[in-house]
Design an enzyme around this catalytic site. Structure first.
Site, PDB file in Angstrom:
ATOM      1  N   ARG A 107       4.396 -14.122 -14.579  1.00 17.54           N
ATOM      2  CA  ARG A 107       5.697 -14.731 -14.251  1.00 17.54           C
ATOM      3  C   ARG A 107       5.555 -15.837 -13.215  1.00 17.54           C
ATOM      4  O   ARG A 107       6.198 -16.869 -13.297  1.00 17.54           O
ATOM      5  CB  ARG A 107       6.658 -13.653 -13.711  1.00 17.54           C
ATOM      6  CG  ARG A 107       7.255 -12.771 -14.786  1.00 17.54           C
ATOM      7  CD  ARG A 107       8.439 -11.984 -14.239  1.00 17.54           C
ATOM      8  NE  ARG A 107       8.063 -11.054 -13.178  1.00 17.54           N
ATOM      9  CZ  ARG A 107       7.701  -9.794 -13.369  1.00 17.54           C
ATOM     10  NH1 ARG A 107       7.655  -9.298 -14.589  1.00 17.54           N
ATOM     11  NH2 ARG A 107       7.395  -9.020 -12.354  1.00 17.54           N
ATOM     12  N   ASP A 115       0.851  -1.195   0.000  1.00 17.00           N
ATOM     13  CA  ASP A 115       0.000   0.000   0.000  1.00 17.00           C
ATOM     14  C   ASP A 115       0.886   1.244   0.000  1.00 17.00           C
ATOM     15  O   ASP A 115       1.987   1.222   0.545  1.00 17.00           O
ATOM     16  CB  ASP A 115      -0.872   0.003   1.266  1.00 17.00           C
ATOM     17  CG  ASP A 115      -2.180   0.754   1.076  1.00 17.00           C
ATOM     18  OD1 ASP A 115      -3.246   0.135   1.154  1.00 17.00           O
ATOM     19  OD2 ASP A 115      -2.135   1.990   0.844  1.00 17.00           O
ATOM     20  N   TYR A 133     -12.012   7.152 -12.700  1.00 15.85           N
ATOM     21  CA  TYR A 133     -12.239   5.918 -11.938  1.00 15.85           C
ATOM     22  C   TYR A 133     -12.941   4.886 -12.804  1.00 15.85           C
ATOM     23  O   TYR A 133     -12.467   3.763 -12.963  1.00 15.85           O
ATOM     24  CB  TYR A 133     -13.072   6.259 -10.705  1.00 15.85           C
ATOM     25  CG  TYR A 133     -13.339   5.096  -9.770  1.00 15.85           C
ATOM     26  CD1 TYR A 133     -12.330   4.563  -8.972  1.00 15.85           C
ATOM     27  CD2 TYR A 133     -14.620   4.545  -9.654  1.00 15.85           C
ATOM     28  CE1 TYR A 133     -12.580   3.512  -8.093  1.00 15.85           C
ATOM     29  CE2 TYR A 133     -14.876   3.497  -8.779  1.00 15.85           C
ATOM     30  CZ  TYR A 133     -13.855   2.981  -7.999  1.00 15.85           C
ATOM     31  OH  TYR A 133     -14.112   1.947  -7.130  1.00 15.85           O
ATOM     32  N   GLY A 148      -5.464   4.611   2.582  1.00 10.58           N
ATOM     33  CA  GLY A 148      -5.428   3.588   3.634  1.00 10.58           C
ATOM     34  C   GLY A 148      -4.738   4.138   4.866  1.00 10.58           C
ATOM     35  O   GLY A 148      -4.316   5.300   4.893  1.00 10.58           O
ATOM     36  N   ASP A 174       4.133   2.035  -4.286  1.00  4.65           N
ATOM     37  CA  ASP A 174       3.107   2.573  -5.178  1.00  4.65           C
ATOM     38  C   ASP A 174       2.939   1.583  -6.331  1.00  4.65           C
ATOM     39  O   ASP A 174       3.902   1.278  -7.042  1.00  4.65           O
ATOM     40  CB  ASP A 174       3.573   3.942  -5.686  1.00  4.65           C
ATOM     41  CG  ASP A 174       2.479   4.630  -6.457  1.00  4.65           C
ATOM     42  OD1 ASP A 174       1.832   3.970  -7.295  1.00  4.65           O
ATOM     43  OD2 ASP A 174       2.266   5.829  -6.216  1.00  4.65           O
TER      44      ASP A 174
HETATM   45  P1  NAD Z   1      -9.816   2.382   0.223  1.00  2.00           P
HETATM   46  O1  NAD Z   1      -9.552   3.731  -0.334  1.00  2.00           O
HETATM   47  O2  NAD Z   1      -9.986   2.241   1.695  1.00  2.00           O
HETATM   48  O3  NAD Z   1      -8.680   1.347  -0.210  1.00  2.00           O
HETATM   49  C1  NAD Z   1      -7.831   1.533  -1.302  1.00  2.00           C
HETATM   50  C2  NAD Z   1      -6.408   1.253  -0.841  1.00  2.00           C
HETATM   51  O4  NAD Z   1      -5.522   1.346  -1.974  1.00  2.00           O
HETATM   52  C3  NAD Z   1      -5.912   2.275   0.187  1.00  2.00           C
HETATM   53  O5  NAD Z   1      -5.277   1.619   1.272  1.00  2.00           O
HETATM   54  C4  NAD Z   1      -4.924   3.135  -0.610  1.00  2.00           C
HETATM   55  O6  NAD Z   1      -3.930   3.724   0.196  1.00  2.00           O
HETATM   56  C5  NAD Z   1      -4.384   2.125  -1.604  1.00  2.00           C
HETATM   57  N1  NAD Z   1      -3.838   2.741  -2.817  1.00  2.00           N
HETATM   58  C6  NAD Z   1      -4.410   3.714  -3.581  1.00  2.00           C
HETATM   59  N2  NAD Z   1      -3.595   4.029  -4.604  1.00  2.00           N
HETATM   60  C7  NAD Z   1      -2.498   3.216  -4.497  1.00  2.00           C
HETATM   61  C8  NAD Z   1      -1.312   3.069  -5.252  1.00  2.00           C
HETATM   62  N3  NAD Z   1      -1.069   3.822  -6.336  1.00  2.00           N
HETATM   63  N4  NAD Z   1      -0.393   2.150  -4.844  1.00  2.00           N
HETATM   64  C9  NAD Z   1      -0.609   1.393  -3.744  1.00  2.00           C
HETATM   65  N5  NAD Z   1      -1.713   1.493  -2.978  1.00  2.00           N
HETATM   66  C10 NAD Z   1      -2.652   2.407  -3.368  1.00  2.00           C
HETATM   67  O7  NAD Z   1     -11.113   1.833  -0.539  1.00  2.00           O
HETATM   68  P2  NAD Z   1     -11.889   0.449  -0.443  1.00  2.00           P
HETATM   69  O8  NAD Z   1     -13.310   0.783  -0.318  1.00  2.00           O
HETATM   70  O9  NAD Z   1     -11.237  -0.443   0.546  1.00  2.00           O
HETATM   71  O10 NAD Z   1     -11.654  -0.129  -1.905  1.00  2.00           O
HETATM   72  C11 NAD Z   1     -10.747  -1.181  -2.188  1.00  2.00           C
HETATM   73  C12 NAD Z   1     -10.902  -1.592  -3.647  1.00  2.00           C
HETATM   74  O11 NAD Z   1     -12.246  -2.065  -3.876  1.00  2.00           O
HETATM   75  C13 NAD Z   1     -10.671  -0.467  -4.635  1.00  2.00           C
HETATM   76  O12 NAD Z   1      -9.965  -0.963  -5.751  1.00  2.00           O
HETATM   77  C14 NAD Z   1     -12.072  -0.056  -5.032  1.00  2.00           C
HETATM   78  O13 NAD Z   1     -12.113   0.496  -6.321  1.00  2.00           O
HETATM   79  C15 NAD Z   1     -12.810  -1.370  -4.953  1.00  2.00           C
HETATM   80  N6  NAD Z   1     -14.256  -1.141  -4.750  1.00  2.00           N
HETATM   81  C16 NAD Z   1     -14.726  -0.734  -3.536  1.00  2.00           C
HETATM   82  C17 NAD Z   1     -16.088  -0.495  -3.375  1.00  2.00           C
HETATM   83  C18 NAD Z   1     -16.676  -0.056  -2.069  1.00  2.00           C
HETATM   84  O14 NAD Z   1     -17.884   0.200  -2.031  1.00  2.00           O
HETATM   85  N7  NAD Z   1     -15.966   0.011  -0.964  1.00  2.00           N
HETATM   86  C19 NAD Z   1     -16.945  -0.644  -4.467  1.00  2.00           C
HETATM   87  C20 NAD Z   1     -16.417  -1.042  -5.692  1.00  2.00           C
HETATM   88  C21 NAD Z   1     -15.078  -1.304  -5.815  1.00  2.00           C
END
Ligand code: NAD
Ligand code: UDP
Length: 312
Positions: free
Chosen positions: A105, A32, A144, A37, A57
């Site tokens: 891989r 992360d 998005y 997060g 990242d």
């Molecule tokens: P969240 O924002 O809490 O979690 C996303 C995590 O990804 C965070 O910890 C953030 O720091 C990390 N992150 C963001 N960009 C990054 C990068 N470039 N490199 C490394 N880490 C990175 O959101 P969430 O609700 O836990 O969502 C998690 C996943 O589920 C996401 O991909 C989101 O699109 C998908 N999703 C969530 C929902 C929902 O309702 N919660 C719905 C549809 C899809």
């Protein structure tokens, strides 16, 4: 026991998934960059002998030896994904290329956390997986929506061209403990506002709908779907089909918290989908699963969580 990578592992859903997979006896590596997060989400897991955390990242290449990957890294709240839209689309697209390269891989299984947003402002209701969606490619939500659509394309092409073992899930609005207080999505916003007796900000007329899924139901389905044979690649909707207007949600949160807040109306953001509800027959025909936690029960847990966060 498998070695499992969870990108976005310090996020809201990611941290619950880390817990679940550790409880099943797997080794878990969470990666992360902490954009949305928090270390607080995974602090309690750090002493676990089979848990590791990596700050990285996902837009930059990385190499790890793993058997399975859950790709969750991406800001999910409109407020956060619109903060730096170019970075958001890079995270979805370059992130997908990096995890797929790794999966290729390692011959690892890789699951993509896609979204109901790929249906855009849907003309088919409830949404079935066969529906291609109604997305504005140049609007403020496109970084998005289109990023996630392109990630689905990349997953599908790596599967067709390189035989990568993929799984695509489309997650519908999920809420629960460990959402950040400043997350900006509707459930956390309303609860925080209510607990502080502040105005509840209802966008538009509040008659737009969403179908809210509690995080434990989602994580249960994700893990079960990952275990299915390689022929089950999805995409599959995962959500709770019980549909509410946003106004109903506001009223329920006010009632459950006993808040003195009043509901105020603000403009509806551009391209905000008017309705959303998953058809979950496909996932139910593949795994033994259905959502168990209805809105009031899930809200109770989430309200308790935010009460404890606000006390700190
Ligand atoms: P969240 O924002 O809490 O979690 C996303 C995590 O990804 C965070 O910890 C953030 O720091 C990390 N992150 C963001 N960009 C990054 C990068 N470039 N490199 C490394 N880490 C990175 O959101 P969430 O609700 O836990 O969502 C998690 C996943 O589920 C996401 O991909 C989101 O699109 C998908 N999703 C969530 C929902 C929902 O309702 N919660 C719905 C549809 C899809
Ligand atoms: N919303 C609202 N008030 C808020 C936050 C969101 O009325 O403080 C509305 C938003 O306009 C949308 C719905 O609630 O119609 C769900 O918004 P969210 O950001 O949680 O997720 P979305 O499903 O739109 O990605």
């Amino acid at each position: 026991m498998s070695r499992i990578l969870i990108t976005g592992g310090a996020g809201f859903i990611g941290s619950h998934l880390c817990e679940k997979l550790l409880s099943e006896g797997h080794e878990v590596i969470a990666l992360d960059n902490y954009f949305t997060g928090s270390k607080d989400n995974i602090r309690h897991l750090i002493p676990h002998p089979y848990f590791e955390m990596i700050r990285h990242d996902i837009t930059r290449e990385f190499f790890l030896e793993v058997d399975e990957i859950y790709n969750l890294a991406c800001p999910a709240s409109p407020v956060h994904y619109q903060y730096n839209p170019i970075k958001t689309i890079k995270t979805s697209v370059m992130g997908a290329i990096n995890v797929l390269g790794l999966a290729k891989r390692m011959r690892a299984k890789v699951l993509q956390a896609s979204t109901s947003e790929i249906y855009g402002d849907p003309e088919v209701h409830p949404q079935v997986e066969e529906y291609w969606g109604n997305v504005n490619p140049i609007g403020i939500r496109s970084c998005y929506d289109e990023g996630k659509r392109c990630a689905e394309t990349l997953f599908s092409d790596y599967h067709r061209q390189n035989k990568v073992r993929i799984k695509i899930i489309r997650i519908f609005n999920t809420y629960g403990p460990r959402m950040q207080p400043n997350d900006g999505r509707v459930v956390s916003n309303f609860i925080i506002q209510a607990l502080q007796n502040k105005d509840i900000t209802l966008y538009g007329d509040g008659l737009q709908t969403r179908s809210f899924q509690y995080v434990d139901d989602l994580v249960d389905a994700m893990v079960k779907f990952m275990k299915t044979p390689d022929t089950e690649i999805g995409p599959v909707n995962i959500g709770n089909p019980h549909e509410f207007t946003i106004k109903q949600l506001a009223e329920l949160v006010v009632k459950m918290t006993g808040a003195k807040s009043k509901i105020i109306y603000k403009p509806l953001p551009e391209n905000d989908p008017l309705k959303r509800k998953p058809d979950i027959s496909k996932i139910k025909s593949i795994i033994d699963w259905e959502p168990k936690i209805e809105l009031e029960e899930g809200l109770q847990e989430t309200i308790s969580y935010f009460k404890s966060v606000l006390k700190k």
